[in-house]
Design a protein around this motif. Structure first.
Motif, PDB file in Angstrom:
ATOM      1  N   SER A  92       0.828  -1.203   0.000  1.00  0.00           N
ATOM      2  CA  SER A  92       0.000   0.000   0.000  1.00  0.00           C
ATOM      3  C   SER A  92       0.866   1.258   0.000  1.00  0.00           C
ATOM      4  O   SER A  92       2.037   1.237   0.401  1.00  0.00           O
ATOM      5  N   LYS A  93       0.244   2.348  -0.416  1.00  0.00           N
ATOM      6  CA  LYS A  93       0.932   3.640  -0.448  1.00  0.00           C
ATOM      7  C   LYS A  93       1.376   4.053   0.954  1.00  0.00           C
ATOM      8  O   LYS A  93       2.497   4.534   1.142  1.00  0.00           O
ATOM      9  N   SER A  94       0.503   3.851   1.951  1.00  0.00           N
ATOM     10  CA  SER A  94       0.874   4.235   3.311  1.00  0.00           C
ATOM     11  C   SER A  94       2.052   3.400   3.817  1.00  0.00           C
ATOM     12  O   SER A  94       2.910   3.902   4.539  1.00  0.00           O
ATOM     13  N   ARG A  95       2.124   2.125   3.427  1.00  0.00           N
ATOM     14  CA  ARG A  95       3.245   1.275   3.837  1.00  0.00           C
ATOM     15  C   ARG A  95       4.550   1.779   3.221  1.00  0.00           C
ATOM     16  O   ARG A  95       5.592   1.785   3.881  1.00  0.00           O
ATOM     17  N   VAL A  96       4.510   2.213   1.979  1.00  0.00           N
ATOM     18  CA  VAL A  96       5.701   2.768   1.322  1.00  0.00           C
ATOM     19  C   VAL A  96       6.180   3.995   2.101  1.00  0.00           C
ATOM     20  O   VAL A  96       7.372   4.149   2.377  1.00  0.00           O
ATOM     21  N   PHE A  97       5.247   4.870   2.493  1.00  0.00           N
ATOM     22  CA  PHE A  97       5.617   6.059   3.250  1.00  0.00           C
ATOM     23  C   PHE A  97       6.108   5.705   4.650  1.00  0.00           C
ATOM     24  O   PHE A  97       6.996   6.365   5.192  1.00  0.00           O
ATOM     25  N   GLN A  98       5.565   4.659   5.258  1.00  0.00           N
ATOM     26  CA  GLN A  98       6.039   4.223   6.570  1.00  0.00           C
ATOM     27  C   GLN A  98       7.484   3.730   6.488  1.00  0.00           C
ATOM     28  O   GLN A  98       8.302   4.040   7.352  1.00  0.00           O
ATOM     29  N   ILE A  99       7.795   2.997   5.440  1.00  0.00           N
ATOM     30  CA  ILE A  99       9.173   2.512   5.242  1.00  0.00           C
ATOM     31  C   ILE A  99      10.107   3.689   4.969  1.00  0.00           C
ATOM     32  O   ILE A  99      11.207   3.766   5.537  1.00  0.00           O
ATOM     33  N   ALA A 100       9.657   4.624   4.130  1.00  0.00           N
ATOM     34  CA  ALA A 100      10.467   5.816   3.838  1.00  0.00           C
ATOM     35  C   ALA A 100      10.673   6.649   5.101  1.00  0.00           C
ATOM     36  O   ALA A 100      11.764   7.191   5.329  1.00  0.00           O
ATOM     37  N   LEU A 101       9.644   6.746   5.935  1.00  0.00           N
ATOM     38  CA  LEU A 101       9.747   7.487   7.190  1.00  0.00           C
ATOM     39  C   LEU A 101      10.764   6.845   8.122  1.00  0.00           C
ATOM     40  O   LEU A 101      11.606   7.535   8.706  1.00  0.00           O
ATOM     41  N   LEU A 102      10.714   5.536   8.241  1.00  0.00           N
ATOM     42  CA  LEU A 102      11.682   4.826   9.085  1.00  0.00           C
ATOM     43  C   LEU A 102      13.105   5.079   8.582  1.00  0.00           C
ATOM     44  O   LEU A 102      14.006   5.388   9.369  1.00  0.00           O
ATOM     45  N   ALA A 103      13.300   4.979   7.270  1.00  0.00           N
ATOM     46  CA  ALA A 103      14.624   5.228   6.690  1.00  0.00           C
ATOM     47  C   ALA A 103      15.066   6.670   6.962  1.00  0.00           C
ATOM     48  O   ALA A 103      16.221   6.916   7.333  1.00  0.00           O
ATOM     49  N   ALA A 104      14.156   7.623   6.805  1.00  0.00           N
ATOM     50  CA  ALA A 104      14.496   9.030   7.039  1.00  0.00           C
ATOM     51  C   ALA A 104      14.853   9.268   8.505  1.00  0.00           C
ATOM     52  O   ALA A 104      15.820   9.979   8.799  1.00  0.00           O
ATOM     53  N   PHE A 105      14.098   8.686   9.435  1.00  0.00           N
ATOM     54  CA  PHE A 105      14.422   8.832  10.856  1.00  0.00           C
ATOM     55  C   PHE A 105      15.787   8.241  11.170  1.00  0.00           C
ATOM     56  O   PHE A 105      16.566   8.815  11.938  1.00  0.00           O
ATOM     57  N   LEU A 106      16.096   7.106  10.578  1.00  0.00           N
ATOM     58  CA  LEU A 106      17.405   6.491  10.811  1.00  0.00           C
ATOM     59  C   LEU A 106      18.524   7.372  10.271  1.00  0.00           C
ATOM     60  O   LEU A 106      19.544   7.576  10.946  1.00  0.00           O
ATOM     61  N   VAL A 131      18.431  10.698   9.581  1.00  0.00           N
ATOM     62  CA  VAL A 131      18.501  11.951  10.342  1.00  0.00           C
ATOM     63  C   VAL A 131      19.149  11.703  11.702  1.00  0.00           C
ATOM     64  O   VAL A 131      20.033  12.447  12.125  1.00  0.00           O
ATOM     65  N   SER A 132      18.736  10.637  12.383  1.00  0.00           N
ATOM     66  CA  SER A 132      19.311  10.330  13.696  1.00  0.00           C
ATOM     67  C   SER A 132      20.815  10.071  13.591  1.00  0.00           C
ATOM     68  O   SER A 132      21.594  10.559  14.414  1.00  0.00           O
ATOM     69  N   SER A 173      15.259  18.577   7.085  1.00  0.00           N
ATOM     70  CA  SER A 173      14.984  17.260   7.667  1.00  0.00           C
ATOM     71  C   SER A 173      13.586  17.210   8.271  1.00  0.00           C
ATOM     72  O   SER A 173      12.836  16.250   8.062  1.00  0.00           O
ATOM     73  N   PHE A 174      13.211  18.238   9.005  1.00  0.00           N
ATOM     74  CA  PHE A 174      11.904  18.219   9.653  1.00  0.00           C
ATOM     75  C   PHE A 174      10.767  18.522   8.686  1.00  0.00           C
ATOM     76  O   PHE A 174       9.646  18.055   8.902  1.00  0.00           O
ATOM     77  N   LEU A 175      11.037  19.247   7.630  1.00  0.00           N
ATOM     78  CA  LEU A 175      10.040  19.392   6.564  1.00  0.00           C
ATOM     79  C   LEU A 175       9.757  18.021   5.954  1.00  0.00           C
ATOM     80  O   LEU A 175       8.603  17.611   5.812  1.00  0.00           O
ATOM     81  N   LEU A 176      10.816  17.298   5.634  1.00  0.00           N
ATOM     82  CA  LEU A 176      10.682  15.962   5.058  1.00  0.00           C
ATOM     83  C   LEU A 176      10.025  14.994   6.039  1.00  0.00           C
ATOM     84  O   LEU A 176       9.098  14.260   5.666  1.00  0.00           O
ATOM     85  N   LEU A 177      10.475  14.980   7.289  1.00  0.00           N
ATOM     86  CA  LEU A 177       9.895  14.079   8.283  1.00  0.00           C
ATOM     87  C   LEU A 177       8.413  14.364   8.512  1.00  0.00           C
ATOM     88  O   LEU A 177       7.614  13.441   8.676  1.00  0.00           O
ATOM     89  N   SER A 178       8.038  15.624   8.502  1.00  0.00           N
ATOM     90  CA  SER A 178       6.625  15.981   8.673  1.00  0.00           C
ATOM     91  C   SER A 178       5.795  15.464   7.517  1.00  0.00           C
ATOM     92  O   SER A 178       4.713  14.894   7.714  1.00  0.00           O
ATOM     93  N   TRP A 179       6.279  15.653   6.311  1.00  0.00           N
ATOM     94  CA  TRP A 179       5.555  15.185   5.128  1.00  0.00           C
ATOM     95  C   TRP A 179       5.429  13.655   5.146  1.00  0.00           C
ATOM     96  O   TRP A 179       4.333  13.119   4.935  1.00  0.00           O
ATOM     97  N   LEU A 180       6.527  12.970   5.408  1.00  0.00           N
ATOM     98  CA  LEU A 180       6.490  11.509   5.421  1.00  0.00           C
ATOM     99  C   LEU A 180       5.573  10.980   6.530  1.00  0.00           C
ATOM    100  O   LEU A 180       4.824  10.017   6.318  1.00  0.00           O
ATOM    101  N   ALA A 209      12.522  16.649  18.078  1.00  0.00           N
ATOM    102  CA  ALA A 209      13.490  17.751  17.994  1.00  0.00           C
ATOM    103  C   ALA A 209      14.124  18.023  19.355  1.00  0.00           C
ATOM    104  O   ALA A 209      15.345  18.200  19.455  1.00  0.00           O
ATOM    105  N   PHE A 210      13.303  18.045  20.401  1.00  0.00           N
ATOM    106  CA  PHE A 210      13.821  18.247  21.754  1.00  0.00           C
ATOM    107  C   PHE A 210      14.745  17.093  22.148  1.00  0.00           C
ATOM    108  O   PHE A 210      15.810  17.309  22.729  1.00  0.00           O
ATOM    109  N   GLY A 211      14.343  15.876  21.806  1.00  0.00           N
ATOM    110  CA  GLY A 211      15.168  14.703  22.108  1.00  0.00           C
ATOM    111  C   GLY A 211      16.526  14.763  21.441  1.00  0.00           C
ATOM    112  O   GLY A 211      17.549  14.405  22.043  1.00  0.00           O
ATOM    113  N   ILE A 212      16.552  15.212  20.202  1.00  0.00           N
ATOM    114  CA  ILE A 212      17.818  15.365  19.478  1.00  0.00           C
ATOM    115  C   ILE A 212      18.741  16.321  20.243  1.00  0.00           C
ATOM    116  O   ILE A 212      19.913  16.022  20.474  1.00  0.00           O
ATOM    117  N   GLU A 213      18.201  17.465  20.613  1.00  0.00           N
ATOM    118  CA  GLU A 213      19.017  18.464  21.301  1.00  0.00           C
ATOM    119  C   GLU A 213      19.457  17.967  22.676  1.00  0.00           C
ATOM    120  O   GLU A 213      20.587  18.221  23.096  1.00  0.00           O
TER     121      GLU A 213
END
Length: 123
Positions: free
Chosen positions: A3-17, A19-20, A44-51, A71-75
């Protein structure tokens, strides 16, 4: 079929990894351009928000606090790393990326063509 949402979930996980990794690892690149890291935080946060929106269709009152918490956790983590430093300006850049995502989503509702966001009104 995936599904489209699953593709975005995988992309989101990759983006979080990614960025982290970038925000917690020791910088190995020249830091000659002032405030270039703010551009990275913003993007990064523009992309993470969209994903995140595309993956889970979270409303703004859920997505914004989640992004703020990350964002707070990162800092917070960076404040304990000897080769990094915490910065309120980085947090502001992160939240500006989230805000611009929502501004763009809102503008999408005002455009005279069909918009992909479910929360947008179609004309």
């Amino acid at each position: 079929m995936i599904s489209k949402s699953r593709v975005f979930q995988i992309a989101l996980l990759a983006a979080f990894l990614v960025v982290s990794y970038l925000v917690f690892s020791k910088p190995s690149y020249p830091q000659g351009i002032p405030n270039l890291d703010k551009v990275g935080h913003f993007g990064s946060f523009l992309l993470l928000s969209w994903l995140t929106f595309e993956a889970f269709r979270l409303r703004w009152f859920l997505l914004v606090p989640l992004m703020a918490l990350y964002a707070f956790g990162i800092e917070l983590v960076q404040s304990f790393l000897p080769y990094r430093s915490a910065s309120f300006a980085d947090f502001v850049a992160d939240m500006a990326g989230v805000a611009i995502f929502y501004l763009l989503a809102w503008l999408c509702t005002r455009l005279p063509f069909n918009c992909r966001f479910k929360t947008c009104r179609h004309r």
